[in-house]
Write an enzyme that holds these catalytic residues in place. Structure first.
Site, PDB file in Angstrom:
ATOM      1  N   ASN A 111      -6.579  12.530 -10.452  1.00 42.58           N
ATOM      2  CA  ASN A 111      -7.372  12.944 -11.604  1.00 42.58           C
ATOM      3  C   ASN A 111      -7.142  14.437 -11.783  1.00 42.58           C
ATOM      4  O   ASN A 111      -6.581  15.103 -10.914  1.00 42.58           O
ATOM      5  CB  ASN A 111      -8.852  12.573 -11.440  1.00 42.58           C
ATOM      6  CG  ASN A 111      -9.509  13.271 -10.281  1.00 42.58           C
ATOM      7  OD1 ASN A 111      -9.438  14.495 -10.152  1.00 42.58           O
ATOM      8  ND2 ASN A 111     -10.156  12.507  -9.416  1.00 42.58           N
ATOM      9  N   ASP A 135       0.853  -1.185   0.000  1.00 50.99           N
ATOM     10  CA  ASP A 135       0.000   0.000   0.000  1.00 50.99           C
ATOM     11  C   ASP A 135       0.896   1.245   0.000  1.00 50.99           C
ATOM     12  O   ASP A 135       1.647   1.461   0.946  1.00 50.99           O
ATOM     13  CB  ASP A 135      -0.865  -0.048   1.257  1.00 50.99           C
ATOM     14  CG  ASP A 135      -1.784   1.132   1.447  1.00 50.99           C
ATOM     15  OD1 ASP A 135      -1.646   2.162   0.742  1.00 50.99           O
ATOM     16  OD2 ASP A 135      -2.658   1.041   2.336  1.00 50.99           O
ATOM     17  N   SER A 175      -2.042   4.940 -14.079  1.00 51.26           N
ATOM     18  CA  SER A 175      -3.017   4.682 -15.152  1.00 51.26           C
ATOM     19  C   SER A 175      -3.476   3.232 -15.279  1.00 51.26           C
ATOM     20  O   SER A 175      -4.216   2.904 -16.195  1.00 51.26           O
ATOM     21  CB  SER A 175      -2.512   5.171 -16.515  1.00 51.26           C
ATOM     22  OG  SER A 175      -2.558   6.573 -16.590  1.00 51.26           O
ATOM     23  N   THR A 176      -3.071   2.358 -14.367  1.00 48.02           N
ATOM     24  CA  THR A 176      -3.419   0.943 -14.516  1.00 48.02           C
ATOM     25  C   THR A 176      -4.723   0.550 -13.821  1.00 48.02           C
ATOM     26  O   THR A 176      -5.186  -0.570 -13.990  1.00 48.02           O
ATOM     27  CB  THR A 176      -2.295   0.033 -13.983  1.00 48.02           C
ATOM     28  OG1 THR A 176      -2.098   0.301 -12.590  1.00 48.02           O
ATOM     29  CG2 THR A 176      -1.006   0.249 -14.758  1.00 48.02           C
ATOM     30  N   GLY A 177      -5.305   1.466 -13.073  1.00 46.78           N
ATOM     31  CA  GLY A 177      -6.574   1.166 -12.401  1.00 46.78           C
ATOM     32  C   GLY A 177      -7.750   1.489 -13.307  1.00 46.78           C
ATOM     33  O   GLY A 177      -7.906   0.891 -14.369  1.00 46.78           O
ATOM     34  N   VAL A 180      -5.749   4.866  -5.862  1.00 41.07           N
ATOM     35  CA  VAL A 180      -4.612   5.472  -5.162  1.00 41.07           C
ATOM     36  C   VAL A 180      -4.954   6.893  -4.727  1.00 41.07           C
ATOM     37  O   VAL A 180      -4.653   7.302  -3.603  1.00 41.07           O
ATOM     38  CB  VAL A 180      -3.357   5.474  -6.069  1.00 41.07           C
ATOM     39  CG1 VAL A 180      -2.245   6.319  -5.475  1.00 41.07           C
ATOM     40  CG2 VAL A 180      -2.867   4.057  -6.303  1.00 41.07           C
ATOM     41  N   ASP A 181      -5.595   7.648  -5.609  1.00 37.31           N
ATOM     42  CA  ASP A 181      -5.940   9.041  -5.321  1.00 37.31           C
ATOM     43  C   ASP A 181      -6.796   9.150  -4.057  1.00 37.31           C
ATOM     44  O   ASP A 181      -6.483   9.915  -3.144  1.00 37.31           O
ATOM     45  CB  ASP A 181      -6.681   9.620  -6.529  1.00 37.31           C
ATOM     46  CG  ASP A 181      -6.809  11.130  -6.519  1.00 37.31           C
ATOM     47  OD1 ASP A 181      -6.072  11.803  -5.765  1.00 37.31           O
ATOM     48  OD2 ASP A 181      -7.642  11.645  -7.285  1.00 37.31           O
ATOM     49  N   TYR A 216      -8.132   3.796 -15.274  1.00 38.77           N
ATOM     50  CA  TYR A 216      -7.732   4.296 -16.601  1.00 38.77           C
ATOM     51  C   TYR A 216      -7.313   3.152 -17.526  1.00 38.77           C
ATOM     52  O   TYR A 216      -6.946   3.393 -18.664  1.00 38.77           O
ATOM     53  CB  TYR A 216      -6.623   5.337 -16.476  1.00 38.77           C
ATOM     54  CG  TYR A 216      -7.087   6.664 -15.902  1.00 38.77           C
ATOM     55  CD1 TYR A 216      -8.400   6.892 -15.507  1.00 38.77           C
ATOM     56  CD2 TYR A 216      -6.204   7.710 -15.748  1.00 38.77           C
ATOM     57  CE1 TYR A 216      -8.813   8.107 -14.988  1.00 38.77           C
ATOM     58  CE2 TYR A 216      -6.602   8.940 -15.234  1.00 38.77           C
ATOM     59  CZ  TYR A 216      -7.914   9.123 -14.856  1.00 38.77           C
ATOM     60  OH  TYR A 216      -8.319  10.338 -14.351  1.00 38.77           O
TER      61      TYR A 216
END
Length: 171
Positions: free
Chosen positions: A24, A10, A122-124, A33-34, A126
């Site tokens: 974003n 994490d 960008s792997t989630g 993550v954001d 997005y």
């Protein structure tokens, strides 16, 4: 020479000078993550993000760019927010994804950060394919001149860790 390490876990539990947030463009928090960084870091991060929106980034932070705020209650000095591109099978946006890593390292260098922890940007939601994202991330970090001494990729699960490990080892 920058050392690159991998950790499965994490990112909000990492100790580093700077943690990179896969933000974003609104800079006002979100999912993945954001959301985790904003929740664990507390209201100071959101307050600085709101101030950035009220001044330099009225229309939001552009994709591929990076900006720093306090880390609030996280075990870091700063959070570097970067906006990754949404993956598209019809358009090559890899230069924007690489820019997230390069710009985050540039901001980290300006701050004097020596250790930086990155998620797999960008792997989630997005939807960037993990193997390609790992290739782009590792290449961008390896080829970006920086005073940062350690880059740590913090991967949430085993498959992400293995994808980054393959690219880090050159397999």
């Amino acid at each position: 020479m920058t050392s690159i390490t991998l950790v499965q876990g994490d990112i909000t539990r990492q100790h580093a000078d700077a943690l990179v947030n896969a933000a974003n463009s609104s800079l006002l928090g979100g999912g993945g993550v954001d959301g985790a960084i904003h929740r664990r870091g507390g209201p100071a991060i959101l307050a600085e993000c709101r101030a950035l929106r009220a001044s330099r980034y009225g229309k939001g932070l552009p994709t591929g760019q990076a900006v720093a705020t306090t880390a609030g209650e996280l075990d870091a000095r700063w959070v570097i927010h970067t906006v990754g591109p949404v993956w598209s099978p019809a358009e090559d946006r890899s230069h924007l994804l690489a820019s997230c890593y390069r710009e985050s390292l540039r901001v980290a260098g300006e701050l004097g950060a020596r250790t930086v922890a990155f998620p797999a940007i960008s792997t989630g939601v997005y939807r960037w394919p993990m193997a390609d994202a790992a290739r782009i991330a590792v290449e961008a970090v390896r080829t970006t001149p920086t005073a940062v001494e350690e880059v740590r990729f913090v991967l949430f699960d085993t498959s992400a860790y293995e994808a980054f490990a393959r690219h880090l080892s050159g397999r």
